[in-house]
Design a protein around this motif. Structure first.
Motif, PDB file in Angstrom:
ATOM      1  N   SER A  86       0.847  -1.211   0.000  1.00 28.89           N
ATOM      2  CA  SER A  86       0.000   0.000   0.000  1.00 28.89           C
ATOM      3  C   SER A  86       0.876   1.253   0.000  1.00 28.89           C
ATOM      4  O   SER A  86       0.618   2.208   0.727  1.00 28.89           O
ATOM      5  CB  SER A  86      -0.914   0.005   1.231  1.00 28.89           C
ATOM      6  N   ASP A 118      -7.430  -2.882  -3.798  1.00 29.38           N
ATOM      7  CA  ASP A 118      -8.096  -2.065  -4.822  1.00 29.38           C
ATOM      8  C   ASP A 118      -9.153  -1.137  -4.241  1.00 29.38           C
ATOM      9  O   ASP A 118      -9.784  -0.366  -4.955  1.00 29.38           O
ATOM     10  CB  ASP A 118      -8.665  -2.938  -5.943  1.00 29.38           C
ATOM     11  N   ILE A 122      -4.816   2.803  -5.706  1.00 25.48           N
ATOM     12  CA  ILE A 122      -3.961   1.866  -6.419  1.00 25.48           C
ATOM     13  C   ILE A 122      -3.601   2.313  -7.836  1.00 25.48           C
ATOM     14  O   ILE A 122      -2.486   2.060  -8.311  1.00 25.48           O
ATOM     15  CB  ILE A 122      -4.614   0.460  -6.450  1.00 25.48           C
ATOM     16  N   HIS A 153      -1.160  -4.332  -3.016  1.00 27.05           N
ATOM     17  CA  HIS A 153      -2.048  -3.180  -2.879  1.00 27.05           C
ATOM     18  C   HIS A 153      -3.510  -3.612  -2.911  1.00 27.05           C
ATOM     19  O   HIS A 153      -3.889  -4.495  -3.696  1.00 27.05           O
ATOM     20  CB  HIS A 153      -1.796  -2.183  -4.017  1.00 27.05           C
ATOM     21  N   ILE A 168      -2.775  -7.825  -6.294  1.00 29.37           N
ATOM     22  CA  ILE A 168      -3.890  -6.931  -5.976  1.00 29.37           C
ATOM     23  C   ILE A 168      -4.886  -7.669  -5.084  1.00 29.37           C
ATOM     24  O   ILE A 168      -5.226  -8.829  -5.343  1.00 29.37           O
ATOM     25  CB  ILE A 168      -4.587  -6.455  -7.269  1.00 29.37           C
TER      26      ILE A 168
END
Length: 276
Positions: free
Chosen positions: A122, A225, A232, A223, A250
């Motif tokens: 992140s 979404d 992102i 990361h 993701i």
């Protein structure tokens, strides 16, 4: 408590758990938190036989509340001071949010042999703020709002952030954890207001495009979404494309604070990358 002193006399607090001969994993925390934000993951990897290390960034947690050096170059230099002090070799560096920026800058400049792999969770790179060259970024006015809220009532601001977008607790049906909110507040209020104020500029306006291009070790980008803090599209997706040896994972519906609220998913995925 363990501290290492930097060139300007700043005292950096750090934790160093586990066998000193084991593979070291170094964790860099997000704004405005501390090394405590990684405790769950540190205990997980400690149980797997790794050496786990985390520090409080200058101006954060138990480190010196500096009024200078609150920028990405100095953060990376402080991390280098720690890794030199511990003489780490073949370390895996994992950074969350602002810590991801710190890791990207450090790893791109690290001494040969110091780093084996990196993970950006992140994370803020390549650059958050909206500019002519970065039209998909977050408008500067948003970060000005952060500064205004911190200056006016830091204690309330540091309740509002974790209660809402940071962990996705503002989403319908979210399972809200008062303990997580209070722990975020506790960590934030341990640090210095000036350092936290300056760090907003550091994490939002530092262009780390060249850092990402300069990383030569395998790097995992993780990361969610539904990250409302570091969206992102302008971070994880772009970072993965800039890395020489990057991979992207993701997480559908996961928030900016997924390393905490979804630790049961993130830790095993980190382990798989480290062992792979």
């Amino acid at each position: 408590m363990a501290f290492v002193s930097t060139k300007d006399g700043t005292q950096i607090f750090y934790k160093d758990w586990g066998p000193k001969t084991a593979t070291p994993i170094v964790f860099s925390h997000g704004w405005p938190l501390s090394s405590d934000d990684w405790d769950t993951h540190m205990l997980y990897f400690l149980a797997k036989g790794y050496r786990v290390i985390a520090h409080d960034r200058r101006g954060h947690g138990r480190s010196t509340q500096t009024d200078t050096g609150n920028d990405m170059d100095t953060y990376a230099a402080d991390l280098a001071t720690l890794t030199d002090h511990l003489d780490l070799k073949g370390a895996v560096h994992i950074g969350h949010s602002t810590g991801g920026g710190e890791v990207a800058r450090y790893v791109s400049r690290a001494k040969p042999g110091r780093v084996s792999k990196a993970v950006l969770v992140s994370a803020v790179p390549p650059i958050m703020v909206k500019t002519a060259a970065n039209p998909g970024g977050t408008p500067l006015e948003v970060f000005d709002g952060f500064r205004a809220a911190l200056s006016a009532n830091r204690a309330q601001f540091f309740l509002d952030v974790p209660s809402g977008p940071f962990y996705g607790f503002n989403r319908p049906g979210a399972k809200i954890s008062p303990g997580i909110i209070q722990n975020w507040w506790r960590q934030g209020m341990m640090g210095g207001a000036k350092a936290h104020y300056d760090c907003i500029k550091a994490f939002s306006e530092t262009d780390q495009t060249e850092d990402l291009k300069g990383i030569s070790v395998p790097t995992l980008v993780m990361h969610g979404d539904d990250d409302q803090v570091v969206p992102i599209a302008n971070s994880g997706l772009l970072s993965a494309k800039l890395l020489k040896h990057g991979s992207l994972k993701i997480y559908q519906g996961f928030s900016h604070g997924m390393l905490t609220v979804n630790a049961d998913v993130i830790s095993p995925d980190l382990l798989a990358f480290i062992k792979g």
